[in-house]
Each structure stands twice: as C-alpha cells, then as structure tokens.
Design an enzyme around this catalytic site. Sequence first.
Site, PDB file in Angstrom:
ATOM      1  N   ASN A  31     -47.762 -97.066 -62.620  1.00  0.00           N
ATOM      2  CA  ASN A  31     -46.900 -98.155 -62.174  1.00  0.00           C
ATOM      3  C   ASN A  31     -46.087 -97.810 -60.928  1.00  0.00           C
ATOM      4  OD1 ASN A  31     -44.035 -99.640 -62.515  1.00  0.00           O
ATOM      5  ND2 ASN A  31     -45.708-100.935 -63.225  1.00  0.00           N
ATOM      6  N   ASP A  48     -49.883-101.693 -60.977  1.00  0.00           N
ATOM      7  CA  ASP A  48     -50.446-100.504 -61.622  1.00  0.00           C
ATOM      8  C   ASP A  48     -51.669-100.083 -60.820  1.00  0.00           C
ATOM      9  OD1 ASP A  48     -48.571-100.670 -63.667  1.00  0.00           O
ATOM     10  OD2 ASP A  48     -49.877-101.878 -64.931  1.00  0.00           O
TER      11      ASP A  48
END
Length: 148
Positions: A78, A71
């Site tokens: 993501n 992330d």
Amino acid sequence: MTSPLLISLVSCLVAVNQPSLIGRCDLAKVLHQEDLDGFEGYSLTDWLCLAFVESDFNITKVNENTDGSFDYGIFQINSHYWCNDYQSHTENNCQVDCQELLSPNLLAIINCAKKIVSGAGGMKNWVKWRLHCAGRPLSYWMTGCHLA
C-alpha cells in the site's frame, strides 16, 4: 497503409496493459534465494499463498483503494504506508518509489515486504493472508517445485 510507427505504438500500449505473471515455482526459487523461507517465522508456502491471494502472481498489478491509496505489485503493498506514489499522502516506510515495486527482479518488493513482516503484526498486515492463508495447511503451494 498503416505506418510502422503506429503499429509499434499500438503494440507497446497492448503490452503495457498485459499482466506480468510469474510462475509459482519460479517465484518460490526467487523467494528462497532472497532468504524468505523462515523469515520472521514464515515459510515459502506462506509467501506463495500471499502472492496468490493478493495478485494471482501478477508482478505489475496495481489496485486503487477507496481511500485514494494504491496497492502495488505481487504482494499488493500500500502506498499510504509503504511507498511513494507521488499522488497521495504517504509515510513511505520502505523509502521506495511505488513504481519500483512493479519491477520484474522483485528485489524492491521483497525488501519492502521483509520490512512489513518484521514489524507489528507480521503477515497479518495483509487481510487476504489472514482470511485465506493463516492457520491453513499450505504445503501444496510447493508441489512440483524443486529449489536445488
């Protein structure tokens, strides 16, 4: 005697490991300028809450997930779905290099976040937003911020 080159190298390494934080009101101004207030029905307070719960306003935060994805940035976008980190399988739906999501000008991450929010689920795509921001009074996030 320590060489100036070694001192420079150590200084750079220390700087790389430091979080790059943005102030809450400074972030509000940037998000307002980029037309996020009201975007897909979400207010600036939603965006500020999201940035806080995901990264503590850290522009350069990178977090490794148990599935091997990462992330990135202030909204913790993501790599499996949204950006290319050149390390794991990605759909790269934002068509962006994950490192660009760590830029201090925030344009790449804002554009990618807009794409995410425009799709199915909106901000519900962020679990932490659902748990800590959704359906709660958030007006305090703008306290003391002057956008004019």
